[in-house]
Design a protein around this motif. Structure first.
Motif, PDB file in Angstrom:
ATOM      1  N   ALA A 100       0.828  -1.381  -0.104  1.00  0.00           N
ATOM      2  CA  ALA A 100      -0.178  -0.011  -0.049  1.00  0.00           C
ATOM      3  C   ALA A 100       1.175   1.295  -0.189  1.00  0.00           C
ATOM      4  O   ALA A 100       0.621   2.421  -0.818  1.00  0.00           O
ATOM      5  CB  ALA A 100      -0.816  -0.013   1.053  1.00  0.00           C
ATOM      6  N   ARG A 101       1.865   1.177   0.837  1.00  0.00           N
ATOM      7  CA  ARG A 101       2.895   2.496   0.837  1.00  0.00           C
ATOM      8  C   ARG A 101       3.557   2.251  -0.652  1.00  0.00           C
ATOM      9  O   ARG A 101       3.693   3.719  -0.955  1.00  0.00           O
ATOM     10  CB  ARG A 101       3.977   2.284   1.960  1.00  0.00           C
ATOM     11  N   ALA A 102       3.878   1.425  -1.152  1.00  0.00           N
ATOM     12  CA  ALA A 102       4.589   1.376  -2.492  1.00  0.00           C
ATOM     13  C   ALA A 102       3.669   2.081  -3.515  1.00  0.00           C
ATOM     14  O   ALA A 102       3.954   2.895  -4.606  1.00  0.00           O
ATOM     15  CB  ALA A 102       4.829   0.062  -2.881  1.00  0.00           C
ATOM     16  N   ARG A 103       2.141   1.893  -3.380  1.00  0.00           N
ATOM     17  CA  ARG A 103       1.321   2.485  -4.197  1.00  0.00           C
ATOM     18  C   ARG A 103       1.201   4.068  -3.865  1.00  0.00           C
ATOM     19  O   ARG A 103       0.369   4.792  -4.727  1.00  0.00           O
ATOM     20  CB  ARG A 103       0.034   2.058  -4.141  1.00  0.00           C
ATOM     21  N   GLY A 104       2.044   4.561  -2.854  1.00  0.00           N
ATOM     22  CA  GLY A 104       2.053   6.097  -2.696  1.00  0.00           C
ATOM     23  C   GLY A 104       1.152   6.269  -1.566  1.00  0.00           C
ATOM     24  O   GLY A 104       0.746   7.634  -1.651  1.00  0.00           O
ATOM     25  N   MET A 105       0.546   5.565  -1.017  1.00  0.00           N
ATOM     26  CA  MET A 105      -0.615   6.031   0.009  1.00  0.00           C
ATOM     27  C   MET A 105       0.302   6.806   1.183  1.00  0.00           C
ATOM     28  O   MET A 105       1.316   6.363   1.600  1.00  0.00           O
ATOM     29  CB  MET A 105      -1.206   4.729   0.505  1.00  0.00           C
ATOM     30  N   SER A 106      -0.466   7.603   1.637  1.00  0.00           N
ATOM     31  CA  SER A 106       0.007   8.354   2.992  1.00  0.00           C
ATOM     32  C   SER A 106       0.141   7.613   3.817  1.00  0.00           C
ATOM     33  O   SER A 106      -0.592   6.489   4.255  1.00  0.00           O
ATOM     34  CB  SER A 106      -0.761   9.595   3.122  1.00  0.00           C
ATOM     35  N   ASP A 107       1.079   7.900   4.980  1.00  0.00           N
ATOM     36  CA  ASP A 107       1.174   7.320   6.260  1.00  0.00           C
ATOM     37  C   ASP A 107      -0.023   7.098   7.143  1.00  0.00           C
ATOM     38  O   ASP A 107      -0.527   6.116   7.590  1.00  0.00           O
ATOM     39  CB  ASP A 107       2.296   7.834   7.208  1.00  0.00           C
ATOM     40  N   LEU A 108      -0.724   8.248   7.068  1.00  0.00           N
ATOM     41  CA  LEU A 108      -2.076   8.463   7.978  1.00  0.00           C
ATOM     42  C   LEU A 108      -3.019   7.478   7.229  1.00  0.00           C
ATOM     43  O   LEU A 108      -3.898   6.663   7.742  1.00  0.00           O
ATOM     44  CB  LEU A 108      -2.521   9.656   8.053  1.00  0.00           C
ATOM     45  N   GLY A 109      -3.126   7.521   5.897  1.00  0.00           N
ATOM     46  CA  GLY A 109      -4.047   6.669   5.081  1.00  0.00           C
ATOM     47  C   GLY A 109      -3.815   5.221   5.332  1.00  0.00           C
ATOM     48  O   GLY A 109      -4.826   4.599   5.589  1.00  0.00           O
ATOM     49  N   VAL A 110      -2.565   4.873   5.305  1.00  0.00           N
ATOM     50  CA  VAL A 110      -2.389   3.364   5.603  1.00  0.00           C
ATOM     51  C   VAL A 110      -2.951   3.036   6.952  1.00  0.00           C
ATOM     52  O   VAL A 110      -3.311   1.942   7.114  1.00  0.00           O
ATOM     53  CB  VAL A 110      -0.766   3.151   5.498  1.00  0.00           C
TER      54      VAL A 110
END
Lengths: 555, 311
Positions: free
Chosen positions: B213-223
């Motif tokens: 999910a992080r690799a897809r560029g999602m923000s930390d809070l979003g994750v």
């Protein structure tokens, strides 16, 4: 401070902490306004209206009944026949006058005319008759009423509309004193007919207030009886109460109760916590009422060793430095009461008995030696024929004995140990205490207890013999002495004040000489009143019930 | 197993729990040492003495204490089946009326405490898990989870009500009176829920799907909110069923400290005077709360974790 108070329970330590924090804050100047307790209070013109907020402590399961906690509340809605003022003097209330026949077996009361119960029923002689009959009917019995007059009552009769006649089986001169207590508050006969259940929560009387709502666990809300015309002669005014409403709150936690006063949520609180006593006296008006009747005493069970031996009982009395221990445990909130039979505020109490057993460990040791308790166990406990000098002291923790009282019992435990007693403290829960299991003679050697009463006649309840055909559970020493019983009965039967005093004195002396009980302290009721907000709250004299009929709010 | 059959067996199970609670309370209360009639008589007069048979007879007759215990039990169960919980010995009122009167404030208190505890636990977890402050916050959670209600209640009361006067000293029924009592219950529970959630949350953050999910560029809070949270709350949801019941017992202390009305006070008074119908009534109610709470937990599970729906 005494080092042995370290053993105090955690709860009381927390309460002390809470109080200390609260004091700190008050000291920072939060409370300046309340400090202006002016003597000009008496001159102010009473104002009508408003709501009185009063923080009480315990909540009873019913509002009317035979427990002093019930008397406090029912006094607000019920009037009694007579009212007691200082030194046992009796003044008119619902009865305007009374007389007693020469043989003392017939009492006649004239009732105040034009008085109505708040449900509309008229106050008449029939109503009074119904009350006496209901109190003593086994199905609807009021146990406290029965313990006072059960043996004496014969019959009641309405002579005419406003003349009530009470016939007794034997003379009973303290009758009027006894009737002044709120247990004897007069109910509406119409309301009584509703049955025990309805009268538990909603007693109806002729009194200054009417119960509007009882929010269990929280408060009782009273509204003014607009037609009130039957205040006692010792009230500060006649006619309806000044305030519209009275909110009687149950605040069991001492820190909350006191905090409720300091934060202004209550104008008056009951039972000032001893940790706040000094501050309360500085900031508010504090009224203290020392309860008459039997004081808080340690009663010794004479049916079993070691207290079947008078010398051992006396030794214990000498071994305890009660006066100093009471001072250390209670501060100013209660006083030492050495007289084991009557509290110092009871009419006819013998003040000289306070010094009957001064603190004297040498004498205690000599008496125990003489009684044959000469051996010693490894821990220093005295022994006799292989038996330890062990005494079991049971007490109602948090009910009969509050936190300060428990501290006192622990101090006494240390002192008793000094002369060789092994003193085992056994706290009882409410259900153990009231369940009667621990009231049996084989369950304890000593037990503390008190009995609030406006008259020395309470000794008849406490010390009447407990015989197989006439048991008396209130005689917790199980001490059967015909001379003592006869003396009290004779005192209860005479109208001559001098003779009566001599007889009551004699009875007290027997209790003290025989050391069947050891006097500890007075039970006190106290109020802290914020006089910047409210005036003319007072504690009545029969058992210290707070009276709000005269109280008015300061605007 | 069909859906209907499963519901039925659950219902029977729930009834079984209630029956067991009533039976257990009845027998424990009836067989404690000490005499019930003496207790009633003594409490009515404020005395603590032995009573004569003559004095006790009318009370024994009124409440049927002379009947064999089994007969009393059958009578009691018979009443229960018809929805009659009996009448309180001490307060003389029907138990159902007393409970109905007092349940509102207690439910309000416990449910708000549960909600507040969840908010505190989630905010702390999301804000600090796997961050530098995590260890400190975790230690803090352990500390508050162990705080006794009585102590915490008195401290909050003294500081915020008596001292700062931000809140009323006695609770009353208003919202401002609810804050301190609810916090007293919520704070230790928040520590507890926070601990469980944090453990799970940190484990989830190590999972491969988080990395992707992080690799897809999602923000930390979003994750944290969209992916990790859903997994991490499952153990805390399970615990909430238990917590609601536990909050009821905590309410006993809190209601006393803050002078609130509610079932807690009723239960304490009833138990100390061995008011069997009333104690049994409240105990059954608490059992009912547990049963319902666990049903709700099951329901919440399948909402949060759709995989369970087909199971």
């Amino acid at each position: 401070m005494q080092t042995n108070s370290q053993t105090g329970r955690r709860a009381s330590a927390l309460a002390a902490l809470a109080a200390a924090l609260a004091t700190l804050v008050a000291g920072c100047g939060g409370n300046g306004a309340a400090a202006t307790t002016s003597p000009a209070a008496a001159d102010a013109e009473p104002t009508r209206g408003g709501t009185i907020s009063y923080g009480h402590q315990q909540e009873p399961p019913c509002i009317s009944g035979g427990w002093v906690e019930q008397a406090y509340i029912s006094r607000q809605v019920l009037d009694s026949l007579v009212s007691q003022v200082k030194e046992g003097e009796i003044v008119p209330w619902l009865a305007t006058s009374w007389k007693v026949s020469k043989d003392q077996l017939t009492w006649t009361f004239e009732l105040k005319p034009d008085v109505k119960f708040t449900d509309g029923a008229p106050l008449d002689a029939d109503a009074i008759k119904t009350n006496f009959e209901t109190w003593l009917n086994p199905k609807t019995i009021n146990g406290t009423v029965a313990s006072y007059i059960g043996e004496y009552y014969k019959s009641s009769r309405a002579v005419d509309e406003l003349t009530f006649e009470l016939k007794l089986a034997k003379p009973y001169s303290p009758l009027l004193s006894v009737l002044s207590q709120a247990y004897f508050g007069i109910h509406s006969p119409k309301a009584l007919a509703r049955g025990v259940e309805a009268n538990c929560a909603q007693p109806v009387g002729t009194g200054p207030f009417v119960i509007e709502e009882w929010n269990r666990g929280q408060n009782v809300i009273f509204t003014r009886n607009e037609g009130y015309n039957s205040a006692p002669a010792n009230a500060k005014h006649q006619g309806p109460a000044y305030a519209d409403k009275l909110i009687w709150k149950f605040l069991k936690e001492p820190a909350v109760r006191y905090g409720s006063l300091t934060s202004g949520q209550s104008q008056v609180i009951y039972d000032v916590p001893s940790v706040n006593w000094e501050e309360a006296e500085r900031e508010y008006e504090v009224q203290r009422y020392t309860t008459p009747g039997r004081p808080q005493t340690l009663t010794l069970n004479v049916t079993r060793p070691p207290f079947d031996d008078k010398r051992v009982r006396q030794a214990l009395a000498y071994a305890l430095d009660r006066e100093n221990a009471v001072k250390a445990a209670f501060g100013d909130s209660s006083e030492f009461n050495g007289n084991p039979a009557l509290s110092q505020t009871t009419p006819n109490a013998d003040d000289d008995l306070a010094g009957a057993y001064p603190y004297d460990p040498d004498k205690a040791n000599a008496l125990l030696d003489e009684a044959g308790w000469t051996g010693r166990a490894a821990d220093g406990t005295r022994t006799k024929d292989g038996r330890e000098l062990k005494v079991v002291v049971t007490y109602g923790a948090g009910s009969i004995i509050n936190a300060d009282g428990a501290t006192l019992l622990q101090m006494l435990q240390e002192q008793a140990k000094e002369v060789g007693f092994k003193w085992e403290l056994r706290p009882l829960t409410l259900s153990q205490l009231f369940g009667g299991e621990y009231a049996k003679p084989d369950k304890y050697n000593a037990v503390p207890g008190y009995w609030t009463s406006p008259t020395a006649a309470v000794m008849y309840i406490v010390w009447r013999q407990s015989l197989p055909d006439r048991p008396n559970g209130s005689n917790t020493a199980y001490y059967n002495n015909p001379e003592l019983e006869d003396t009290i009965e004779a005192a209860n039967s005479t109208l001559d004040p001098t003779e009566q005093r001599e007889l009551y004195y004699k009875a007290q002396k027997i209790v003290s000489d025989e050391a069947v009980a050891i006097g500890l302290y007075t039970r006190t009721s106290s109020l802290a009143i914020d006089t910047s907000k409210i005036r003319d709250v007072w504690l009545e004299d029969s058992q210290g019930e707070p009276v709000f009929h005269d109280a008015y709010l300061v605007r | 197993m069909s859906e209907a059959r499963r519901t039925l067996s659950r219902l029977i199970g729930a009834l079984g729990v209630l029956w067991a609670a009533a039976t257990f309370t009845f027998f424990v209360q009836s067989t404690l040492p000490g005499d019930r009639a003496t207790l009633i008589l003594n409490q009515e007069t404020g005395q603590t003495i032995e009573r004569s048979a003559e004095e006790l007879a009318p009370i024994n007759e009124r409440f049927g204490f002379d009947d064999p215990l089994l007969v009393q039990y059958v009578d009691y169960l018979g009443g229960l089946v018809q929805g009659d919980l009996g009448r309180s010995y001490q307060m003389k009122e029907p138990v159902t009326a007393l409970i109905a009167d007092q349940i509102g404030p207690t439910l309000l208190l416990t449910l708000s405490a549960l909600a507040i505890a969840w908010v505190i636990a989630l905010v702390l977890t999301i804000a600090t898990a796997k961050r530098r402050s995590s260890r400190f916050t975790s230690a803090f959670e352990v500390l508050v989870a162990g705080l006794p209600h009585y102590w915490l209640g008195v401290i909050l009361l003294v500081v915020f009500a008596i001292n700062l006067q931000w809140f009323p000293v006695e609770g009353g029924t208003g919202l401002s009176g609810l804050v301190l009592p609810a916090l007293t219950l919520a704070i230790p529970l928040a520590g507890f829920l926070g601990q469980v959630t944090r453990d799970e949350f940190e484990k989830v953050l190590d999972q491969p799907f988080i990395t992707s999910a992080r690799a897809r560029g999602m923000s930390d809070l979003g994750v944290r909110l969209r992916h990790a949270l859903r997994h991490a709350v499952l153990p805390a949801i399970t615990l909430s069923g238990w917590a609601l019941g536990a909050l009821f017992s905590g309410a006993v202390v809190v209601e006393l400290v803050f002078a609130r009305s509610g079932l807690g006070q009723v239960l304490v008074n009833a138990a100390s005077s061995r008011d069997i119908p009333l104690v049994s009534g409240v105990v059954m109610l608490v059992a009912l709360v547990y049963v319902v709470a666990n049903l709700l937990v099951d329901l919440a599970y399948s909402l949060v974790d759709p995989r369970l729906k087909t199971a």
